[in-house]
Design a protein around this motif. Structure first.
Motif, PDB file in Angstrom:
ATOM      1  N   GLN A  10      23.847 -19.707   7.754  1.00 49.59           N
ATOM      2  CA  GLN A  10      23.713 -20.936   8.545  1.00 49.59           C
ATOM      3  C   GLN A  10      22.380 -20.961   9.284  1.00 49.59           C
ATOM      4  OE1 GLN A  10      27.212 -21.144  11.009  1.00 49.59           O
ATOM      5  NE2 GLN A  10      28.444 -22.066   9.384  1.00 49.59           N
ATOM      6  N   ALA A  11      21.958 -19.812   9.792  1.00 53.83           N
ATOM      7  CA  ALA A  11      20.667 -19.737  10.474  1.00 53.83           C
ATOM      8  C   ALA A  11      19.544 -20.131   9.516  1.00 53.83           C
ATOM      9  CB  ALA A  11      20.435 -18.336  11.023  1.00 53.83           C
ATOM     10  N   LEU A  12      19.576 -19.607   8.307  1.00 54.60           N
ATOM     11  CA  LEU A  12      18.545 -19.935   7.321  1.00 54.60           C
ATOM     12  C   LEU A  12      18.608 -21.394   6.888  1.00 54.60           C
ATOM     13  CD1 LEU A  12      18.719 -16.628   5.316  1.00 54.60           C
ATOM     14  CD2 LEU A  12      16.651 -17.541   6.413  1.00 54.60           C
ATOM     15  N   ALA A  13      19.801 -21.975   6.863  1.00 56.17           N
ATOM     16  CA  ALA A  13      19.956 -23.379   6.469  1.00 56.17           C
ATOM     17  C   ALA A  13      19.475 -24.338   7.556  1.00 56.17           C
ATOM     18  CB  ALA A  13      21.418 -23.662   6.124  1.00 56.17           C
ATOM     19  N   SER A  14      19.247 -23.826   8.755  1.00 57.41           N
ATOM     20  CA  SER A  14      18.896 -24.698   9.881  1.00 57.41           C
ATOM     21  C   SER A  14      17.411 -25.062   9.954  1.00 57.41           C
ATOM     22  CB  SER A  14      19.336 -24.053  11.198  1.00 57.41           C
ATOM     23  OG  SER A  14      18.505 -22.952  11.535  1.00 57.41           O
ATOM     24  N   PHE A  15      16.583 -24.492   9.065  1.00 58.21           N
ATOM     25  CA  PHE A  15      15.154 -24.811   9.068  1.00 58.21           C
ATOM     26  C   PHE A  15      14.602 -24.705   7.659  1.00 58.21           C
ATOM     27  CE2 PHE A  15      15.369 -20.257   9.647  1.00 58.21           C
ATOM     28  CZ  PHE A  15      14.270 -19.747   8.969  1.00 58.21           C
ATOM     29  N   GLU A  16      13.479 -25.359   7.427  1.00 62.50           N
ATOM     30  CA  GLU A  16      12.846 -25.366   6.100  1.00 62.50           C
ATOM     31  C   GLU A  16      11.486 -24.688   6.080  1.00 62.50           C
ATOM     32  OE1 GLU A  16      14.182 -26.296   3.223  1.00 62.50           O
ATOM     33  OE2 GLU A  16      16.027 -26.700   4.326  1.00 62.50           O
ATOM     34  N   ALA A  17      10.838 -24.546   7.217  1.00 68.59           N
ATOM     35  CA  ALA A  17       9.465 -24.048   7.280  1.00 68.59           C
ATOM     36  C   ALA A  17       9.346 -22.646   6.682  1.00 68.59           C
ATOM     37  CB  ALA A  17       8.977 -24.035   8.724  1.00 68.59           C
ATOM     38  N   LEU A  18       8.301 -22.446   5.877  1.00 70.41           N
ATOM     39  CA  LEU A  18       8.025 -21.143   5.275  1.00 70.41           C
ATOM     40  C   LEU A  18       7.125 -20.327   6.194  1.00 70.41           C
ATOM     41  CD1 LEU A  18       7.296 -22.249   1.600  1.00 70.41           C
ATOM     42  CD2 LEU A  18       9.416 -21.270   2.512  1.00 70.41           C
ATOM     43  N   TRP A  19       7.278 -19.005   6.127  1.00 66.92           N
ATOM     44  CA  TRP A  19       6.468 -18.064   6.901  1.00 66.92           C
ATOM     45  C   TRP A  19       6.501 -18.425   8.390  1.00 66.92           C
ATOM     46  CZ3 TRP A  19       5.747 -13.924   4.194  1.00 66.92           C
ATOM     47  CH2 TRP A  19       5.507 -14.011   2.813  1.00 66.92           C
ATOM     48  N   SER A  20       7.652 -18.857   8.876  1.00 64.73           N
ATOM     49  CA  SER A  20       7.818 -19.289  10.262  1.00 64.73           C
ATOM     50  C   SER A  20       9.151 -18.755  10.783  1.00 64.73           C
ATOM     51  CB  SER A  20       7.778 -20.823  10.330  1.00 64.73           C
ATOM     52  OG  SER A  20       7.853 -21.260  11.659  1.00 64.73           O
ATOM     53  N   PRO A  21       9.197 -17.484  11.185  1.00 66.01           N
ATOM     54  CA  PRO A  21      10.467 -16.829  11.503  1.00 66.01           C
ATOM     55  C   PRO A  21      11.187 -17.413  12.713  1.00 66.01           C
ATOM     56  CG  PRO A  21       8.627 -15.409  12.051  1.00 66.01           C
ATOM     57  CD  PRO A  21       8.052 -16.586  11.346  1.00 66.01           C
ATOM     58  N   ARG A  22      12.516 -17.318  12.639  1.00 66.03           N
ATOM     59  CA  ARG A  22      13.397 -17.716  13.737  1.00 66.03           C
ATOM     60  C   ARG A  22      14.048 -16.461  14.297  1.00 66.03           C
ATOM     61  NH1 ARG A  22      10.707 -21.549  12.355  1.00 66.03           N
ATOM     62  NH2 ARG A  22      11.378 -23.715  12.334  1.00 66.03           N
ATOM     63  N   ILE A  23      14.143 -16.395  15.604  1.00 67.23           N
ATOM     64  CA  ILE A  23      14.765 -15.255  16.269  1.00 67.23           C
ATOM     65  C   ILE A  23      16.263 -15.515  16.344  1.00 67.23           C
ATOM     66  CG2 ILE A  23      14.872 -13.886  18.390  1.00 67.23           C
ATOM     67  CD1 ILE A  23      11.938 -14.921  18.909  1.00 67.23           C
ATOM     68  N   VAL A  24      17.050 -14.688  15.647  1.00 68.87           N
ATOM     69  CA  VAL A  24      18.502 -14.892  15.635  1.00 68.87           C
ATOM     70  C   VAL A  24      19.194 -14.137  16.756  1.00 68.87           C
ATOM     71  CG1 VAL A  24      18.676 -15.557  13.221  1.00 68.87           C
ATOM     72  CG2 VAL A  24      18.870 -13.152  13.830  1.00 68.87           C
ATOM     73  N   THR A  25      18.609 -13.026  17.197  1.00 65.51           N
ATOM     74  CA  THR A  25      19.164 -12.263  18.314  1.00 65.51           C
ATOM     75  C   THR A  25      18.134 -11.250  18.768  1.00 65.51           C
ATOM     76  OG1 THR A  25      21.151 -11.105  19.106  1.00 65.51           O
ATOM     77  CG2 THR A  25      20.300 -10.467  16.936  1.00 65.51           C
ATOM     78  N   ARG A  26      18.450 -10.578  19.855  1.00 64.28           N
ATOM     79  CA  ARG A  26      17.593  -9.492  20.341  1.00 64.28           C
ATOM     80  C   ARG A  26      18.441  -8.246  20.512  1.00 64.28           C
ATOM     81  NH1 ARG A  26      14.693 -13.708  23.301  1.00 64.28           N
ATOM     82  NH2 ARG A  26      12.651 -13.815  22.296  1.00 64.28           N
ATOM     83  N   VAL A  27      17.843  -7.097  20.262  1.00 68.28           N
ATOM     84  CA  VAL A  27      18.466  -5.803  20.467  1.00 68.28           C
ATOM     85  C   VAL A  27      17.511  -5.011  21.356  1.00 68.28           C
ATOM     86  CG1 VAL A  27      19.325  -3.700  19.376  1.00 68.28           C
ATOM     87  CG2 VAL A  27      19.529  -5.892  18.178  1.00 68.28           C
ATOM     88  N   ASN A  28      17.909  -4.778  22.601  1.00 71.37           N
ATOM     89  CA  ASN A  28      17.022  -4.144  23.569  1.00 71.37           C
ATOM     90  C   ASN A  28      15.719  -4.923  23.623  1.00 71.37           C
ATOM     91  OD1 ASN A  28      18.935  -2.116  24.264  1.00 71.37           O
ATOM     92  ND2 ASN A  28      18.385  -1.039  22.378  1.00 71.37           N
ATOM     93  N   ASP A  29      14.604  -4.323  23.304  1.00 72.73           N
ATOM     94  CA  ASP A  29      13.316  -5.011  23.362  1.00 72.73           C
ATOM     95  C   ASP A  29      12.823  -5.421  21.982  1.00 72.73           C
ATOM     96  OD1 ASP A  29      13.283  -4.630  26.122  1.00 72.73           O
ATOM     97  OD2 ASP A  29      12.261  -2.705  25.950  1.00 72.73           O
ATOM     98  N   TYR A  30      13.759  -5.629  21.054  1.00 73.67           N
ATOM     99  CA  TYR A  30      13.404  -5.981  19.682  1.00 73.67           C
ATOM    100  C   TYR A  30      13.980  -7.332  19.295  1.00 73.67           C
ATOM    101  CZ  TYR A  30      11.545  -1.367  18.694  1.00 73.67           C
ATOM    102  OH  TYR A  30      10.773  -0.244  18.697  1.00 73.67           O
ATOM    103  N   ASP A  31      13.201  -8.102  18.518  1.00 78.57           N
ATOM    104  CA  ASP A  31      13.688  -9.346  17.921  1.00 78.57           C
ATOM    105  C   ASP A  31      14.261  -9.055  16.555  1.00 78.57           C
ATOM    106  OD1 ASP A  31      12.718 -10.870  20.030  1.00 78.57           O
ATOM    107  OD2 ASP A  31      10.898 -11.497  18.953  1.00 78.57           O
ATOM    108  N   VAL A  32      15.340  -9.732  16.228  1.00 80.66           N
ATOM    109  CA  VAL A  32      15.854  -9.793  14.873  1.00 80.66           C
ATOM    110  C   VAL A  32      15.498 -11.194  14.397  1.00 80.66           C
ATOM    111  CG1 VAL A  32      17.862  -9.642  13.376  1.00 80.66           C
ATOM    112  CG2 VAL A  32      17.709  -8.174  15.408  1.00 80.66           C
ATOM    113  N   ARG A  33      14.615 -11.272  13.415  1.00 81.60           N
ATOM    114  CA  ARG A  33      14.083 -12.556  12.944  1.00 81.60           C
ATOM    115  C   ARG A  33      14.472 -12.787  11.488  1.00 81.60           C
ATOM    116  NH1 ARG A  33       7.780 -11.689  14.910  1.00 81.60           N
ATOM    117  NH2 ARG A  33       8.253 -11.227  17.095  1.00 81.60           N
ATOM    118  N   VAL A  34      14.727 -14.052  11.152  1.00 84.28           N
ATOM    119  CA  VAL A  34      14.918 -14.424   9.752  1.00 84.28           C
ATOM    120  C   VAL A  34      13.813 -15.402   9.376  1.00 84.28           C
ATOM    121  CG1 VAL A  34      17.406 -14.015   9.652  1.00 84.28           C
ATOM    122  CG2 VAL A  34      16.561 -16.290  10.293  1.00 84.28           C
ATOM    123  N   ALA A  35      13.423 -15.359   8.116  1.00 82.77           N
ATOM    124  CA  ALA A  35      12.362 -16.248   7.643  1.00 82.77           C
ATOM    125  C   ALA A  35      12.586 -16.587   6.183  1.00 82.77           C
ATOM    126  CB  ALA A  35      10.994 -15.602   7.823  1.00 82.77           C
TER     127      ALA A  35
END
Length: 133
Positions: A10-35
């Protein structure tokens, strides 16, 4: 960040832009990004951090410039790979792919040192998942 489970499809279906990551969550001081990615990114280096890739869909190639020369790793769906800090690399996806990346919050997508940024590459530290594509 959401305090509810997040569907990566669903996160990936929510945007179309290429090479433009979305932050789905954070773990401590780290981003979990999908692109979503297709075609070439650019040669770049993250001087002080590793960069973790998990291929969710498609196949990702990562060219690396290492002490022993240049090589390319191919990551099919389900494969993971970590580019070590300080390693010049260039991701590309000839037929398109969806990826998950794990890196310190604030890490620029084009690294600390890079080639000229092509128009199709979003130089960002990640966008909120609900941001407009």
């Amino acid at each position: 960040m959401s305090n509810q489970p997040i569907s990566l499809s669903q996160a990936l279906a929510s945007f179309e832009a290429l090479w433009s990551p979305r932050i789905v969550t954070r773990v401590n001081d780290y981003d979990v990004r999908v692109a979503k990615v297709e075609g070439e990114h650019l040669w770049h280096v993250h001087d002080d951090t590793d960069e973790f890739f998990l291929v969710l869909e498609g196949e990702l190639h990562i060219s690396l410039r290492e002490a022993g020369g240049e090589r390319t790793v191919r990551l099919p769906r389900g494969a993971v790979f970590t580019v070590p800090a300080g390693t010049e690399h260039k991701p590309y996806a000839p037929s398109g792919a969806a990826i998950l990346m794990f890196e310190p919050t604030g890490t620029p997508t084009v690294g600390d040192r890079h080639d000229e940024i092509p128009a199709h590459v979003d130089a960002t530290t990640g966008h909120a998942l609900d941001a407009d594509a």
